[in-house]
Design an enzyme around this catalytic site. Structure first.
Site, PDB file in Angstrom:
ATOM      1  N   LYS A 196       0.860  -1.182   0.000  1.00  0.00           N
ATOM      2  CA  LYS A 196       0.000   0.000   0.000  1.00  0.00           C
ATOM      3  C   LYS A 196       0.895   1.230   0.000  1.00  0.00           C
ATOM      4  O   LYS A 196       1.642   1.477   0.950  1.00  0.00           O
ATOM      5  CB  LYS A 196      -0.927   0.007   1.214  1.00  0.00           C
ATOM      6  CG  LYS A 196      -1.914   1.174   1.215  1.00  0.00           C
ATOM      7  CD  LYS A 196      -2.855   1.089   2.408  1.00  0.00           C
ATOM      8  CE  LYS A 196      -3.860   2.226   2.414  1.00  0.00           C
ATOM      9  NZ  LYS A 196      -4.761   2.162   3.586  1.00  0.00           N
ATOM     10  N   ARG A 206     -10.866   9.766   1.523  1.00  0.00           N
ATOM     11  CA  ARG A 206     -10.848  10.447   2.817  1.00  0.00           C
ATOM     12  C   ARG A 206     -12.092  11.305   2.998  1.00  0.00           C
ATOM     13  O   ARG A 206     -12.570  11.486   4.120  1.00  0.00           O
ATOM     14  CB  ARG A 206      -9.551  11.246   2.968  1.00  0.00           C
ATOM     15  CG  ARG A 206      -8.357  10.311   3.090  1.00  0.00           C
ATOM     16  CD  ARG A 206      -7.018  11.008   3.127  1.00  0.00           C
ATOM     17  NE  ARG A 206      -5.944  10.012   3.140  1.00  0.00           N
ATOM     18  CZ  ARG A 206      -4.667  10.278   2.955  1.00  0.00           C
ATOM     19  NH1 ARG A 206      -4.281  11.528   2.757  1.00  0.00           N
ATOM     20  NH2 ARG A 206      -3.760   9.310   2.972  1.00  0.00           N
ATOM     21  N   ARG A 217       0.984   9.741   5.863  1.00  0.00           N
ATOM     22  CA  ARG A 217       1.210   8.398   6.402  1.00  0.00           C
ATOM     23  C   ARG A 217       2.493   7.784   5.847  1.00  0.00           C
ATOM     24  O   ARG A 217       2.604   6.568   5.706  1.00  0.00           O
ATOM     25  CB  ARG A 217       0.009   7.510   6.080  1.00  0.00           C
ATOM     26  CG  ARG A 217      -1.276   7.999   6.747  1.00  0.00           C
ATOM     27  CD  ARG A 217      -2.482   7.199   6.330  1.00  0.00           C
ATOM     28  NE  ARG A 217      -3.650   7.626   7.084  1.00  0.00           N
ATOM     29  CZ  ARG A 217      -4.885   7.633   6.604  1.00  0.00           C
ATOM     30  NH1 ARG A 217      -5.122   7.224   5.365  1.00  0.00           N
ATOM     31  NH2 ARG A 217      -5.901   8.043   7.341  1.00  0.00           N
ATOM     32  N   GLU A 233       7.728  -6.815   1.294  1.00  0.00           N
ATOM     33  CA  GLU A 233       6.482  -6.785   2.069  1.00  0.00           C
ATOM     34  C   GLU A 233       5.605  -7.992   1.741  1.00  0.00           C
ATOM     35  O   GLU A 233       5.008  -8.604   2.636  1.00  0.00           O
ATOM     36  CB  GLU A 233       5.725  -5.485   1.783  1.00  0.00           C
ATOM     37  CG  GLU A 233       6.368  -4.227   2.342  1.00  0.00           C
ATOM     38  CD  GLU A 233       6.063  -4.013   3.817  1.00  0.00           C
ATOM     39  OE1 GLU A 233       5.473  -4.918   4.453  1.00  0.00           O
ATOM     40  OE2 GLU A 233       6.423  -2.947   4.340  1.00  0.00           O
ATOM     41  N   LYS A 248      -2.208  -1.697  -3.716  1.00  0.00           N
ATOM     42  CA  LYS A 248      -3.061  -0.507  -3.673  1.00  0.00           C
ATOM     43  C   LYS A 248      -2.171   0.737  -3.734  1.00  0.00           C
ATOM     44  O   LYS A 248      -1.231   0.834  -2.930  1.00  0.00           O
ATOM     45  CB  LYS A 248      -3.885  -0.519  -2.380  1.00  0.00           C
ATOM     46  CG  LYS A 248      -4.845   0.652  -2.216  1.00  0.00           C
ATOM     47  CD  LYS A 248      -5.620   0.545  -0.905  1.00  0.00           C
ATOM     48  CE  LYS A 248      -6.605   1.692  -0.746  1.00  0.00           C
ATOM     49  NZ  LYS A 248      -7.359   1.606   0.518  1.00  0.00           N
ATOM     50  N   SER A 274     -10.025   5.503  -5.022  1.00  0.00           N
ATOM     51  CA  SER A 274     -10.966   6.609  -5.219  1.00  0.00           C
ATOM     52  C   SER A 274     -10.475   7.641  -6.218  1.00  0.00           C
ATOM     53  O   SER A 274     -11.250   8.158  -7.023  1.00  0.00           O
ATOM     54  CB  SER A 274     -11.243   7.279  -3.873  1.00  0.00           C
ATOM     55  OG  SER A 274     -10.034   7.778  -3.303  1.00  0.00           O
ATOM     56  N   TYR A 313     -15.108   0.628  -7.393  1.00  0.00           N
ATOM     57  CA  TYR A 313     -16.395   1.257  -7.101  1.00  0.00           C
ATOM     58  C   TYR A 313     -17.388   1.070  -8.244  1.00  0.00           C
ATOM     59  O   TYR A 313     -18.573   1.339  -8.077  1.00  0.00           O
ATOM     60  CB  TYR A 313     -16.187   2.744  -6.798  1.00  0.00           C
ATOM     61  CG  TYR A 313     -15.309   2.961  -5.587  1.00  0.00           C
ATOM     62  CD1 TYR A 313     -15.816   2.812  -4.304  1.00  0.00           C
ATOM     63  CD2 TYR A 313     -13.954   3.261  -5.730  1.00  0.00           C
ATOM     64  CE1 TYR A 313     -15.001   2.978  -3.192  1.00  0.00           C
ATOM     65  CE2 TYR A 313     -13.136   3.435  -4.619  1.00  0.00           C
ATOM     66  CZ  TYR A 313     -13.660   3.286  -3.355  1.00  0.00           C
ATOM     67  OH  TYR A 313     -12.844   3.428  -2.257  1.00  0.00           O
TER      68      TYR A 313
END
Length: 324
Positions: A196, A206, A217, A233, A248, A274, A313
């Site tokens: 990610k 958000r 982050r 990872e 992602k 998004s 979505y």
């Protein structure tokens, strides 16, 4: 004087193109992310994500049934609580919005779809970070693992088939696996957000969860410049017992997705996030691109790169297009 090889022969008719098509997207491979907000009287639109809603519990059930009827393979649920605190306690509360909504959907849908839950604290904290903060304001990795274990058990108890730890804490998959097993949820799967990135394209999401984040982050999500780190990872999450792994965002990281698909011995998911959704919708709304063709082309590119599962979505709409 003339070409010896004519690849265009295999493009001459729709039937010919269909016969030799190398990559297929099917409704069963699509997962629909959905948002449920505490205290809503009716569904609310999200301005930066046209067509996507914050649901009430009732509208969520109806929309989830429609998704299953369309053939969508799964649902990923996010909760938007009325109140937040420093440790995200609304996430583990059995009466918290995400857990009661999971319970609603499991009662409504049973095992007819794969019910997934976002196993993270960011929607529930008043600081918007994905973990518990230390005294110096940094995210405390190991304290956050304890919170994730409790969150995963609460979501499994509420009805989730699969929990999706998205916080990018070191050791999160193993800790959650141990917590689930100790609580008797040995059949609950883990979709590890193994890769990610700290992307600039999360903004509309958000808005959807009404994030309280100030800052970024970057200390726990990955640097967009790094690919080898992503492979590390993934290897760690596989060793820790991940049942599926996630990349992602999707479209900006197709090279990473391909590399992971080549080494993973579990299903690989990709999340069309998004910002990717919003860009295509905005361009289509302005008449700059063909909406349906662009959506389907984007999904095909993610499948072609190696994704077995696509979170998008457009899952319901695309499923209907694909099956007509």
């Amino acid at each position: 004087m003339y070409p010896l090889h004519r690849p265009r022969r295999l493009r001459t008719t729709p039937a010919m193109r269909r016969l030799v098509s190398e990559t297929e997207v099917r409704p069963r491979q699509l997962v629909l992310p959905m948002f449920v907000k505490e205290g809503l009287a009716e569904p609310a639109g999200i301005s930066s994500m046209p067509g996507v809603l914050q649901h009430t519990r009732d509208s969520l059930r109806k929309a989830a049934v429609e998704a299953v009827q369309a053939g969508v393979g799964g649902i990923m649920l996010f909760g938007v609580p009325a109140e937040r605190d420093a440790v995200g306690s609304a996430g583990t509360d059995p009466d918290g919005i995400l857990n009661v909504a999971l319970n609603d959907l499991r009662a409504e849908l049973g095992d007819s779809t794969v019910l997934m839950s976002d196993c993270c604290l960011d929607e529930f904290t008043d600081h918007g970070h994905c973990g518990v903060l230390a005294a110096d304001g940094t995210v405390d990795n190991d304290a956050t693992l304890q919170a994730y274990g409790e969150l995963a058990v609460a979501q499994a108890r509420a009805g989730a088939h699969v929990v999706g730890p998205s916080g990018m804490m070191d050791g999160q998959t193993a800790f959650i696996r141990n917590a689930l097993d100790a609580a008797g949820f040995t059949d609950t799967g883990i979709l590890a957000y193994a890769v990610k990135y700290a992307s600039a394209f999360y903004g509309p999401f958000r808005d959807a969860v009404e994030s309280q984040l100030a800052g970024d982050r970057k200390t726990y999500q990955q640097d967009p410049a790094n690919a080898r780190e992503a492979m590390r990872e993934v290897r760690l999450d596989l060793a820790e017992g991940a049942d599926m792994v996630m990349v992602k965002p999707a479209l900006l990281y197709l090279d990473v997705l391909r590399a992971i698909a080549e080494v993973s011995d579990v299903p690989v998911a990709a999340y069309q996030i998004s910002g990717e959704y919003a860009m295509i919708e905005a361009a289509a709304a302005n008449g700059w691109i063909d909406r349906e063709r662009s959506i389907l082309e984007s999904l095909t590119s993610i499948r072609r790169a190696g994704a077995d599962i696509l979170l998008t979505y457009w899952a319901v709409e695309a499923a209907r297009w694909l099956d007509r």
